[in-house]
Scaffold this motif. Structure first.
Motif, PDB file in Angstrom:
ATOM      1  N   GLY A   5      51.821  42.500  -6.380  1.00 23.56           N
ATOM      2  CA  GLY A   5      51.240  42.747  -5.102  1.00 23.56           C
ATOM      3  C   GLY A   5      50.297  43.714  -5.129  1.00 23.56           C
ATOM      4  N   GLN A  58      57.989  44.564   2.172  1.00 26.68           N
ATOM      5  CA  GLN A  58      56.896  44.851   2.775  1.00 26.68           C
ATOM      6  C   GLN A  58      56.709  43.716   3.498  1.00 26.68           C
ATOM      7  N   THR A  59      56.358  42.546   2.999  1.00 28.62           N
ATOM      8  CA  THR A  59      56.154  41.312   3.489  1.00 28.62           C
ATOM      9  C   THR A  59      56.872  41.095   4.759  1.00 28.62           C
ATOM     10  N   LYS A  62      55.933  43.741   7.671  1.00 26.65           N
ATOM     11  CA  LYS A  62      54.448  44.063   7.829  1.00 26.65           C
ATOM     12  C   LYS A  62      54.003  43.845   9.349  1.00 26.65           C
TER      13      LYS A  62
END
Length: 204
Positions: A5, A58-59, A62
Motif C-alpha cells: 500500500g 482503507q479501500t 475510502k
C-alpha cells in the motif's frame, strides 16, 4: 519488505517514518474485525466485506459510500446524506467522506474523536478512522433509539454528558463574582511607586 500500500508513496525518511510507524502500531486488527462486523450488521450485506488487513479496510471505506450508508442507518426518518454515489474521481470520493464527517459530528461525535479526510484517503492514520467509528458506535448504543444493529457489547456506552446551559444573566453574575474575588483596582494609582532600578530619593 515494503508494504504494497505504501509503494506509490516513495520512502519516508527519518522522523516522519518513525511517526508513521507509531501511528501504524496504534491500528488494531481485532478492532477492525469488530467494526467490519458492526458495519455489515448495520448496513446489510450489500456493502460487502473488505479484504482483511489495513489496506483492505482503507479501500473499503475510502470512497465514503459505506460510511455514508452507515450514518444514514443510524437515523429514523430523514437521512443526513441525501446522495450516496460511488465515483472513481478523487474529489468526489473525498466529498462523500467529508459529508460523512459532518453528519457524524451532527450525530454527536466530538471533534477530538474525528478523523481527517486524508487520514483515510491517503492512509495517513487509519487508527483515527477506527476511533471515529468506535465513537459513533458508542453513541448509537447510548442513544438506544432502535436504530443500532449488532451486539450492544461491541461498544461501551458513553457517559451521558451533564450539560449546563447558563443564561446570559447567569454568566454576567459569574463574572462579577470573579471580579470581587480578585479584588478591585479601580481608583488605584501608581503615585508613590518608583520606576524599576531607580534608587528611591530620600529627602532628609
Amino acid at each position: 519488505m515494503q508494504n504494497p500500500g505504501m509503494a506509490n508513496k516513495g520512502p519516508s525518511y527519518g522522523l516522519s517514518r518513525e511517526v508513521q510507524g507509531k501511528i501504524d502500531r496504534k491500528y488494531d486488527p481485532e478492532l477492525e474485525e469488530r467494526l467490519v462486523q458492526w458495519i455489515v450488521a448495520q448496513c446489510g450485506a450489500g456493502v460487502g466485506r473488505p479484504e482483511p488487513g489495513k489496506l483492505g479496510f482503507q479501500t473499503w471505506l475510502k470512497d465514503g459510500c459505506v460510511l455514508s450508508e452507515l450514518i444514514n442507518t443510524l437515523h429514523n426518518g430523514e437521512k443526513p446524506i441525501k446522495k450516496i454515489q460511488s465515483s472513481g474521481m478523487a474529489f468526489k470520493q473525498m466529498e462523500q467522506v467529508s459529508q460523512f464527517l459532518n453528519a457524524a459530528e451532527a450525530y454527536g461525535v466530538t471533534k477530538t474523536d474525528m478523523f481527517q479526510t486524508v487520514d483515510l484517503w491517503e492512509g495517513k492514520d487509519l487508527a483515527a478512522v477506527q476511533r471515529t467509528l468506535v465513537a459513533l458506535g458508542s453513541i448509537a448504543v447510548t442513544k438506544n433509539d432502535g436504530t443500532y444493529s449488532g451486539d450492544p457489547n461491541w461498544f461501551f456506552k458513553k457517559a451521558q454528558e451533564n450539560r449546563r446551559d447558563f443564561s446570559d444573566d447567569q454568566m454576567k453574575e459569574g463574572k462579577n463574582v470573579i471580579g470581587l474575588q480578585m479584588g478591585s483596582n479601580k481608583g488605584a494609582t501608581q503615585s508613590g511607586m518608583t520606576g524599576y532600578g531607580r534608587p528611591r530619593q530620600i529627602m532628609s
